[in-house]
Design an enzyme around this catalytic site. Structure first.
Site, PDB file in Angstrom:
ATOM      1  N   MET A  93       0.850  -1.183   0.000  1.00  0.00           N
ATOM      2  CA  MET A  93       0.000   0.000   0.000  1.00  0.00           C
ATOM      3  C   MET A  93       0.893   1.243   0.000  1.00  0.00           C
ATOM      4  O   MET A  93       2.003   1.226   0.531  1.00  0.00           O
ATOM      5  CB  MET A  93      -0.894   0.006   1.242  1.00  0.00           C
ATOM      6  CG  MET A  93      -1.906  -1.133   1.250  1.00  0.00           C
ATOM      7  SD  MET A  93      -3.199  -0.959   0.016  1.00  0.00           S
ATOM      8  CE  MET A  93      -4.418  -0.053   0.974  1.00  0.00           C
ATOM      9  N   TYR A 125      -1.950   6.474   1.930  1.00  0.00           N
ATOM     10  CA  TYR A 125      -2.920   5.749   2.768  1.00  0.00           C
ATOM     11  C   TYR A 125      -2.670   5.960   4.249  1.00  0.00           C
ATOM     12  O   TYR A 125      -3.590   6.129   5.016  1.00  0.00           O
ATOM     13  CB  TYR A 125      -2.923   4.245   2.471  1.00  0.00           C
ATOM     14  CG  TYR A 125      -3.883   3.878   1.372  1.00  0.00           C
ATOM     15  CD1 TYR A 125      -5.252   3.960   1.576  1.00  0.00           C
ATOM     16  CD2 TYR A 125      -3.408   3.499   0.125  1.00  0.00           C
ATOM     17  CE1 TYR A 125      -6.137   3.643   0.566  1.00  0.00           C
ATOM     18  CE2 TYR A 125      -4.293   3.181  -0.892  1.00  0.00           C
ATOM     19  CZ  TYR A 125      -5.655   3.257  -0.663  1.00  0.00           C
ATOM     20  OH  TYR A 125      -6.529   2.949  -1.667  1.00  0.00           O
ATOM     21  N   GLU A 154       5.334  -4.851   7.366  1.00  0.00           N
ATOM     22  CA  GLU A 154       4.497  -4.053   8.274  1.00  0.00           C
ATOM     23  C   GLU A 154       5.162  -3.857   9.639  1.00  0.00           C
ATOM     24  O   GLU A 154       5.203  -2.752  10.180  1.00  0.00           O
ATOM     25  CB  GLU A 154       3.127  -4.733   8.465  1.00  0.00           C
ATOM     26  CG  GLU A 154       2.177  -4.580   7.289  1.00  0.00           C
ATOM     27  CD  GLU A 154       2.326  -5.662   6.226  1.00  0.00           C
ATOM     28  OE1 GLU A 154       3.377  -6.338   6.178  1.00  0.00           O
ATOM     29  OE2 GLU A 154       1.379  -5.820   5.423  1.00  0.00           O
ATOM     30  N   TYR A 185     -21.386 -31.932  -5.668  1.00  0.00           N
ATOM     31  CA  TYR A 185     -22.333 -32.494  -6.641  1.00  0.00           C
ATOM     32  C   TYR A 185     -23.168 -31.393  -7.280  1.00  0.00           C
ATOM     33  O   TYR A 185     -23.442 -31.413  -8.487  1.00  0.00           O
ATOM     34  CB  TYR A 185     -23.240 -33.541  -5.981  1.00  0.00           C
ATOM     35  CG  TYR A 185     -22.585 -34.909  -5.891  1.00  0.00           C
ATOM     36  CD1 TYR A 185     -22.144 -35.556  -7.041  1.00  0.00           C
ATOM     37  CD2 TYR A 185     -22.405 -35.539  -4.674  1.00  0.00           C
ATOM     38  CE1 TYR A 185     -21.525 -36.804  -6.966  1.00  0.00           C
ATOM     39  CE2 TYR A 185     -21.792 -36.778  -4.587  1.00  0.00           C
ATOM     40  CZ  TYR A 185     -21.347 -37.404  -5.736  1.00  0.00           C
ATOM     41  OH  TYR A 185     -20.749 -38.625  -5.651  1.00  0.00           O
ATOM     42  N   GLY A 209       0.876  -5.218   1.639  1.00  0.00           N
ATOM     43  CA  GLY A 209      -0.435  -5.197   0.991  1.00  0.00           C
ATOM     44  C   GLY A 209      -0.479  -5.878  -0.359  1.00  0.00           C
ATOM     45  O   GLY A 209      -1.548  -6.299  -0.799  1.00  0.00           O
TER      46      GLY A 209
END
Ligand code: ACO
Ligand code: V55
Length: 279
Positions: free
Chosen positions: A71, A76, A144, A240, A121
């Site tokens: 990110m 952000y 992080e 199925y 991210g």
């Protein structure tokens, strides 16, 4: 063939090549860090290609030397530090919408082609893709912990779904990087190849997928993602039902021809080759 009149912008490139849509995160000068502009474009691309016949297989990759550096920490995290919940929820919502909510259940087969840096991210969309091929020297990391958050945005979920309990805790807690070979050994990606072979190998894999019956392929991949969380009884019934659904969606004719080729004509052995319906 590149398209110029599509509803996305400069942060994402889309090239259509004989059934393959090469989707490239395109902020190479920022190592393809996913900022709000890129995430909004990616959401539009993911939405548009889901029903675009030019996209038979969706390949996600990054421009330049990076897959994605996670990110965008400036747009952000720094910008939204202390911002009201509504801001956080709206900007993050757009990110998660493509990074896993749409991509994980995508109606087309998806391949992450990890060409370089893959941090934090970036694990989310990479793991959300059905398959992944990495360059041997691509560098992965859950960074992080190095700068002060825990892996949110479903990065932790993507990690424990792929690399096992001890590996997941180890890389999350240390922030140590690992390369494409190690990623393949742990099962984070299907295989690692030299960078110069990455695109050819990805194309070859995409072409294999394009050769399959698409209704069956879609049922098979979605079933894999669903049964993981079911007990055996529910799973058996569900499979199925999925089988019936694929038949209903057009797999029956193809299957009948394949059975005839094997059982009657003896021109095809399903264990060792793919049935090509030559009509
Ligand atoms: N967010 C915002 N900007 C970034 C990011 C990021 N995640 N990653 C790289 N950039 C920017 C840099 O700020 C720099 O911008 P500038 O040219 O305007 O100064 C530019 O991209 C190039 O970065 P460098 O660090 O100079 O590139 P280098 O090739 O030396 O290193 C590397 C690449 C290792 C990827 C490094 O940029 C890096 O560590 N990036 C952060 C990786 C990371 O920890 N991501 C966050 C994961 S956690 C999460 O996603 C929530
Ligand atoms: C992270 C990632 C996110 C996010 C918030 O790993 C935090 C950290 C992938 O998106 O929205």
């Amino acid at each position: 063939m590149t398209s110029h009149n599509e509803p996305w912008g400069e942060n994402v490139l889309v090239e259509f090549d004989d059934g393959i849509a090469w989707v490239t995160m395109n902020r190479p000068e920022k190592r393809n860090a996913m900022n709000p502009a890129l995430n909004e474009e990616m959401l539009r691309v993911v939405n548009a290609l889901a029903t675009d016949d030019r996209c038979g297989v969706f390949v996600l990759t990054g421009a330049g030397e990076s897959f994605a550096a996670g990110m965008d920490l400036k747009e952000y995290f720094r910008v939204t530090d202390g911002a009201p919940d509504t801001v956080l929820l709206s900007v993050r919502r757009i990110a998660e919408e493509w990074q896993w909510r749409r991509l994980r259940d995508y109606p087309k087969p998806t391949i992450a082609m990890v060409n370089g840096w893959c941090f934090g991210g970036a694990f989310t969309p990479m793991v959300a893709c059905d398959l992944a091929i990495a360059a041997q020297d691509a560098v992965f990391g859950l960074s992080e912990i190095n700068w002060g958050i825990l892996p949110a945005g479903n990065v932790t979920k993507a990690t424990i779904e792929t690399i096992g309990y001890r590996n997941a805790l180890y890389y999350t807690m240390t922030g140590e990087t690992f390369d494409g070979r190690k990623a393949a050994a742990m099962g984070l990606v299907n295989e690692a190849v030299p960078l110069e072979r990455l695109r050819d190998r990805t194309r070859e894999l995409a072409r294999t997928l394009l050769g399959k019956n698409q209704a069956v392929l879609r049922g098979a991949k979605l079933a894999m993602k669903r049964v993981k969380y079911m007990d055996w009884e529910v799973s058996a019934d569900y499979l199925y039902a999925k089988l019936g659904e694929a038949l209903h969606l057009g797999a029956a004719e193809n299957r009948g021809k394949a059975m005839k080729a094997f059982l009657d004509d003896k021109t095809f052995r399903p264990g060792v080759e793919h049935f090509q319906d030559t009509k």
